[in-house]
Design a protein around this motif. Structure first.
Motif, short mmCIF file in Angstrom:
data_model
loop_
_atom_site.label_atom_id
_atom_site.label_comp_id
_atom_site.label_asym_id
_atom_site.label_seq_id
_atom_site.Cartn_x
_atom_site.Cartn_y
_atom_site.Cartn_z
N ASP A 117 0.82 -1.21 0.00
CA ASP A 117 0.00 0.00 0.00
C ASP A 117 0.85 1.26 0.00
N PHE A 118 2.00 1.21 0.66
CA PHE A 118 2.90 2.36 0.62
C PHE A 118 3.20 2.72 -0.83
N SER A 119 3.53 1.71 -1.62
CA SER A 119 3.91 1.98 -3.01
C SER A 119 2.75 2.53 -3.84
N LYS A 120 1.51 2.27 -3.40
CA LYS A 120 0.34 2.78 -4.12
C LYS A 120 -0.04 4.19 -3.69
N HIS A 121 0.15 4.51 -2.41
CA HIS A 121 -0.41 5.75 -1.86
C HIS A 121 0.60 6.82 -1.47
N VAL A 122 1.83 6.45 -1.26
CA VAL A 122 2.86 7.42 -0.88
C VAL A 122 3.42 8.03 -2.16
N PRO A 123 3.60 9.36 -2.19
CA PRO A 123 4.24 9.96 -3.36
C PRO A 123 5.60 9.31 -3.62
N ALA A 124 5.90 9.10 -4.89
CA ALA A 124 7.11 8.35 -5.29
C ALA A 124 8.38 8.93 -4.69
N ASP A 125 8.49 10.25 -4.60
CA ASP A 125 9.71 10.86 -4.06
C ASP A 125 9.84 10.66 -2.56
N MET A 126 8.74 10.35 -1.88
CA MET A 126 8.77 10.17 -0.44
C MET A 126 8.80 8.69 -0.03
N LEU A 127 8.52 7.78 -0.95
CA LEU A 127 8.40 6.36 -0.63
C LEU A 127 9.64 5.78 0.06
N PRO A 128 10.85 6.02 -0.42
CA PRO A 128 12.01 5.44 0.28
C PRO A 128 12.12 5.92 1.73
N LYS A 129 11.76 7.17 1.98
CA LYS A 129 11.86 7.70 3.35
C LYS A 129 10.79 7.09 4.26
N VAL A 130 9.59 6.90 3.73
CA VAL A 130 8.53 6.25 4.52
C VAL A 130 8.97 4.83 4.89
N ASN A 131 9.52 4.11 3.92
CA ASN A 131 10.00 2.75 4.20
C ASN A 131 11.13 2.75 5.22
N MET A 132 12.04 3.71 5.13
CA MET A 132 13.16 3.77 6.08
C MET A 132 12.66 4.07 7.49
N VAL A 133 11.72 5.00 7.63
CA VAL A 133 11.16 5.31 8.95
C VAL A 133 10.43 4.09 9.50
N TRP A 134 9.59 3.48 8.69
CA TRP A 134 8.81 2.30 9.09
C TRP A 134 9.74 1.20 9.59
N ASP A 135 10.79 0.91 8.83
CA ASP A 135 11.72 -0.15 9.20
C ASP A 135 12.54 0.18 10.44
N ALA A 136 12.73 1.46 10.73
CA ALA A 136 13.57 1.88 11.85
C ALA A 136 12.83 1.87 13.19
#
Length: 122
Positions: A15-34
């Motif tokens: 869902d992140f890949s569908k709803h998060v803006p592409a430029d912000m997706l890596p940062k959302v994943n990094m925060v989530w994983d941290a």
């Protein structure tokens, strides 16, 4: 149960890949994983540099806000005193992020549920 939790986490990631803006997706994943590592540390506040070496608030604040707005994490501010009203003593710069569900936090961190409940090793 853990398999279901892992599936929920995988669904969130998709869902992140569908709803998060592409430029912000890596940062959302990094925060989530941290989040699990951030909670396991003795830090009194969320450390941006633990997400990425040299990380700063301005780099990750939009990703954190997206996760909060999506209802996936709670931002809990540190307070200077445990007195009412807590709002008077909040420090907006010092906070921790918590997942919406403790079981999902355990699954995200690969902690054995039995150890967390019985042996208190998680």
């Amino acid at each position: 149960m853990r398999n279901i939790q892992k599936q929920i986490l995988a669904d969130y990631r998709r869902d992140f890949s569908k709803h998060v803006p592409a430029d912000m997706l890596p940062k959302v994943n990094m925060v989530w994983d941290a989040i699990p590592a951030q909670l396991a540390r003795e830090n009194k506040k969320f450390m941006y540099s633990a997400i990425k070496k040299g990380g700063r608030a301005r780099e990750f604040e939009n990703a954190i806000q997206w996760l909060i707005d999506a209802g996936l994490v709670y931002k809990v501010l540190r307070v200077a005193k445990a007195e009412k009203p807590l709002k008077f003593y909040e420090d907006p710069e010092a906070f921790k992020l918590f997942l919406l569900d403790l079981g999902l936090l355990g699954a995200l961190s690969d902690a054995d549920a039995g150890d967390a409940l019985v042996n208190n090793k998680a």
